[in-house]
Write a protein that holds these residues in place. Structure first.
Motif, mmCIF file in Angstrom:
data_model
loop_
_atom_site.group_PDB
_atom_site.id
_atom_site.type_symbol
_atom_site.label_atom_id
_atom_site.label_comp_id
_atom_site.label_asym_id
_atom_site.label_seq_id
_atom_site.Cartn_x
_atom_site.Cartn_y
_atom_site.Cartn_z
ATOM 1 N N CYS A 1 8.506 61.508 115.766
ATOM 2 C CA CYS A 1 9.747 61.055 115.378
ATOM 3 C C CYS A 1 10.911 61.476 116.394
ATOM 4 C CB CYS A 1 10.175 61.874 114.050
ATOM 5 S SG CYS A 1 9.176 61.334 112.675
ATOM 6 N N VAL A 2 10.797 62.398 117.125
ATOM 7 C CA VAL A 2 11.935 62.678 118.170
ATOM 8 C C VAL A 2 12.030 61.650 119.110
ATOM 9 C CG1 VAL A 2 12.476 64.623 119.933
ATOM 10 C CG2 VAL A 2 11.286 65.361 117.787
ATOM 11 N N GLU A 3 10.671 61.461 119.706
ATOM 12 C CA GLU A 3 10.635 59.920 120.562
ATOM 13 C C GLU A 3 10.641 58.978 120.126
ATOM 14 O OE1 GLU A 3 6.860 60.746 122.642
ATOM 15 O OE2 GLU A 3 7.378 62.716 123.363
ATOM 16 N N ARG A 4 10.397 58.622 118.944
ATOM 17 C CA ARG A 4 10.250 57.190 118.309
ATOM 18 C C ARG A 4 10.876 57.327 116.904
ATOM 19 N NH1 ARG A 4 5.026 55.503 117.256
ATOM 20 N NH2 ARG A 4 5.946 53.399 116.924
ATOM 21 N N PRO A 5 12.239 57.359 116.686
ATOM 22 C CA PRO A 5 12.883 57.741 115.482
ATOM 23 C C PRO A 5 12.512 56.530 114.367
ATOM 24 C CG PRO A 5 14.612 57.911 117.101
ATOM 25 C CD PRO A 5 13.234 57.129 117.833
ATOM 26 N N LYS A 6 12.303 55.516 114.630
ATOM 27 C CA LYS A 6 11.849 54.735 113.611
ATOM 28 C C LYS A 6 10.301 54.201 113.688
ATOM 29 C CE LYS A 6 14.967 51.752 115.442
ATOM 30 N NZ LYS A 6 15.614 50.334 115.612
ATOM 31 N N ALA A 7 9.419 55.310 113.931
ATOM 32 C CA ALA A 7 7.938 55.246 113.896
ATOM 33 C C ALA A 7 7.809 55.124 112.308
ATOM 34 C CB ALA A 7 7.345 56.545 114.472
ATOM 35 N N GLU A 8 6.717 54.135 112.042
ATOM 36 C CA GLU A 8 6.433 54.114 110.779
ATOM 37 C C GLU A 8 5.002 54.934 110.113
ATOM 38 O OE1 GLU A 8 5.788 49.777 110.548
ATOM 39 O OE2 GLU A 8 8.016 49.445 110.628
ATOM 40 N N THR A 9 5.359 56.403 110.059
ATOM 41 C CA THR A 9 4.341 57.375 109.658
ATOM 42 C C THR A 9 4.959 57.980 108.558
ATOM 43 O OG1 THR A 9 5.177 58.947 111.331
ATOM 44 C CG2 THR A 9 3.498 57.445 112.070
ATOM 45 N N SER A 10 4.021 58.715 107.915
ATOM 46 C CA SER A 10 4.608 59.328 106.565
ATOM 47 C C SER A 10 5.961 60.224 106.838
ATOM 48 C CB SER A 10 3.542 60.261 106.172
ATOM 49 O OG SER A 10 3.782 60.966 104.835
ATOM 50 N N VAL A 11 5.795 61.193 107.713
ATOM 51 C CA VAL A 11 7.037 61.997 108.127
ATOM 52 C C VAL A 11 8.210 61.402 108.652
ATOM 53 C CG1 VAL A 11 7.644 64.193 109.572
ATOM 54 C CG2 VAL A 11 5.505 63.999 108.447
ATOM 55 N N CYS A 12 7.925 60.266 109.462
ATOM 56 C CA CYS A 12 8.961 59.639 110.149
ATOM 57 C C CYS A 12 9.515 58.625 109.287
ATOM 58 C CB CYS A 12 8.702 58.863 111.194
ATOM 59 S SG CYS A 12 8.094 59.793 112.783
ATOM 60 N N ILE A 13 8.971 58.049 108.324
ATOM 61 C CA ILE A 13 9.539 57.354 107.012
ATOM 62 C C ILE A 13 10.547 58.084 106.223
ATOM 63 C CG2 ILE A 13 9.117 56.149 105.084
ATOM 64 C CD1 ILE A 13 6.500 54.831 106.268
ATOM 65 N N ARG A 14 9.886 59.434 105.919
ATOM 66 C CA ARG A 14 10.997 60.419 105.340
ATOM 67 C C ARG A 14 12.360 60.579 105.912
ATOM 68 N NH1 ARG A 14 6.302 62.149 102.602
ATOM 69 N NH2 ARG A 14 6.601 62.759 100.294
ATOM 70 N N PHE A 15 12.102 60.724 107.359
ATOM 71 C CA PHE A 15 13.317 61.249 108.142
ATOM 72 C C PHE A 15 14.106 59.959 107.993
ATOM 73 C CE2 PHE A 15 11.022 64.482 111.018
ATOM 74 C CZ PHE A 15 11.264 65.562 109.830
ATOM 75 N N GLN A 16 13.600 58.574 108.322
ATOM 76 C CA GLN A 16 14.388 57.518 108.143
ATOM 77 C C GLN A 16 15.323 57.169 106.883
ATOM 78 O OE1 GLN A 16 12.811 53.854 109.960
ATOM 79 N NE2 GLN A 16 11.047 54.909 110.310
ATOM 80 N N LEU A 17 14.624 57.741 105.797
ATOM 81 C CA LEU A 17 15.083 57.573 104.323
ATOM 82 C C LEU A 17 16.200 58.397 104.251
ATOM 83 C CD1 LEU A 17 11.950 57.327 102.165
ATOM 84 C CD2 LEU A 17 13.458 55.644 102.559
ATOM 85 N N TRP A 18 16.107 59.573 104.824
ATOM 86 C CA TRP A 18 17.231 60.647 104.714
ATOM 87 C C TRP A 18 18.201 60.353 105.735
ATOM 88 C CZ3 TRP A 18 13.604 65.543 105.575
ATOM 89 C CH2 TRP A 18 12.735 65.763 104.269
ATOM 90 N N ARG A 19 17.960 59.637 106.827
ATOM 91 C CA ARG A 19 19.019 59.181 107.672
ATOM 92 C C ARG A 19 19.821 58.053 107.117
ATOM 93 N NH1 ARG A 19 16.283 58.752 111.819
ATOM 94 N NH2 ARG A 19 15.538 56.668 111.906
ATOM 95 N N ALA A 20 18.978 57.264 106.361
ATOM 96 C CA ALA A 20 19.996 56.122 105.486
ATOM 97 C C ALA A 20 20.765 56.621 104.834
ATOM 98 C CB ALA A 20 18.864 55.139 105.153
ATOM 99 N N ALA A 21 20.262 57.612 103.898
ATOM 100 C CA ALA A 21 21.139 58.341 102.812
ATOM 101 C C ALA A 21 22.341 58.963 103.291
ATOM 102 C CB ALA A 21 20.325 59.342 102.116
ATOM 103 N N ARG A 22 22.214 59.537 104.531
ATOM 104 C CA ARG A 22 23.164 60.291 105.339
ATOM 105 C C ARG A 22 24.324 59.288 105.648
ATOM 106 N NH1 ARG A 22 21.924 61.758 110.779
ATOM 107 N NH2 ARG A 22 22.854 59.996 111.244
#
Length: 407
Positions: free
Chosen positions: A245-266
């Motif tokens: 996720c550090v290199e590819r913030p929009k990667a569609e993996t389980s952990v990266c999807i959660r990070f994207q969801l949290w980023r959207a909420a933020r």
């Protein structure tokens, strides 16, 4: 656990009984709730949560019935608290049989799944959403909670066979934890430290030396679980995905999807800090716009309507004002009341303080990586459990309890 209507019907049935009881006492000109001042902060927090949701929806200019009903269900802890406060604690202790049945049933559904899916490690996991009302993570979390409260219920006994009863509770708890292991739910184990701390505080008769030994055993068990092949694969996969996720913030993996969801909420919280963006369709519309702007991937924008985090969901949909009332009503005030009475001399009150804290802190920890209050049924379950524990925590009727030491 597996039906759409029975859990809701049960909660609304309790609510109806409470309202009828209040009405009868009012008609007879009897004090409806003489001890209401004890619960004044809780009552005010519940009323504020409902009012803020209504005000927020008015400012949004759209009505979302599901969110309002969910808030109302949680606020129904107040009348159910009144009802449970008027029942004999000796009767309420029989809830232990429901704990045992819940732990065993969860384990059965996880051990013999009707439907499975292939996880990222190539192994088959139970697809509980296909044959229950909960996804695998939620179901694993609830199985963990049932197992924990089975252990807490060892603090009292109801039958003439205390050793057999204790063995049944321990067996149900062990099977419940085994069910969590089968679900391969990583987040369930986040609540284990809080549960152990509660157990150390509530059980005063056990020396700290024995508690240290039990702590070492728990660490050993978690370590064994962590290094087993299937869990080690999932933990290692999570670490790899977090690094990706550090290199590819929009990667569609389980952990990266959660990070994207949290980023959207933020982003939503930063743009709408007071009353949020609104729930349901309004939240999904904002997700779509964030996807169009490239903040999150198109897959995440079109397939997720919540951020996989209870606190972020409330803050994004109803702002920081809504979050404050939610935290007070759902976690803060119940935890404060239960924690302040956990050293009580009465065995039953102390046990239900521990049980209630397991529920509150369990949901709080589960809600970090999963939206536990996604469904109405979970909100009903939480409301009934917490209101019952609060009522038992301040009960003055739970005397002459027999003690059972687990063998």
């Amino acid at each position: 656990m597996t039906t759409r209507s029975y859990g809701s019907a049960f909660m609304y049935g309790l609510l109806l009984i409470a309202l009828i009881g209040m009405g009868v006492m009012r008609y007879r000109k009897q004090p409806v709730w003489p001890e209401w001042r004890i619960w004044r902060p809780f009552i005010l927090a519940a009323a504020a949560a409902v009012a803020i949701v209504l005000i927020a929806q008015w400012t949004h200019g759209r009505w979302h019935a599901a969110t309002f009903e969910k808030t109302m269900r949680l606020a129904c802890m107040v009348p159910m608290l009144w009802l449970f406060s008027r029942l004999n604690p000796a009767i309420l202790r029989h809830i232990q049989w429901g704990f045992i049945a819940g732990a065993l049933y969860c384990t059965f559904l996880l051990a013999f799944p009707d439907v499975t899916f292939t996880a990222v490690n190539g192994r088959l996991r139970p697809d509980t959403l296909a044959y229950t009302e909960y996804n695998t993570v939620e179901f694993g979390n609830l199985a963990f909670l049932y197992a924990c409260v089975c252990v807490v219920s060892l603090m009292w006994t109801l039958t003439r066979w205390p050793k057999l009863e204790a063995a049944l509770k321990l067996s149900a708890a062990a099977l419940g934890f085994y069910g969590v292991y089968l679900s391969e739910t990583r987040t369930s184990w986040l609540a284990l430290p809080a549960v152990f701390i509660i157990a150390c505080v509530v059980e005063r008769r056990i020396s700290w030396r024995i508690k240290a030994v039990v702590c070492a055993l728990l660490v050993a068990i978690v370590t064994v679980i962590g290094v087993t092949h299937q869990h080690n694969d999932r933990i290692g996969k999570a670490i790899d995905e977090a690094q990706e996720c550090v290199e590819r913030p929009k990667a569609e993996t389980s952990v990266c999807i959660r990070f994207q969801l949290w980023r959207a909420a933020r982003v939503m919280i930063e743009k709408h800090p007071v009353f949020g963006v609104g729930g349901g369709p309004a939240f999904r519309e904002k997700m779509k716009k964030l996807g169009d702007r490239g903040v999150i991937s198109p897959l995440v924008a079109s397939n997720w309507g919540e951020p996989h985090n209870d606190i972020l969901l409330v803050a994004a949909t109803y702002g920081l004002v809504g979050l404050a009332s939610f935290l007070l009503m759902v976690y803060g005030i119940p935890a404060w009341i239960l924690a302040s009475r956990i050293r009580d001399l009465d065995q039953t009150r102390r046990a239900f303080c521990a049980l209630g804290l397991c529920v509150v802190l369990g949901f709080l920890s589960f809600g970090v990586t999963e939206t536990m209050f996604r469904s109405m049924r979970t909100a009903s379950f939480y409301a009934v459990m917490v209101s019952l524990c609060l009522a038992m925590a301040v009960s003055h009727l739970g005397q002459n309890n027999r003690r059972v030491h687990p063998a």
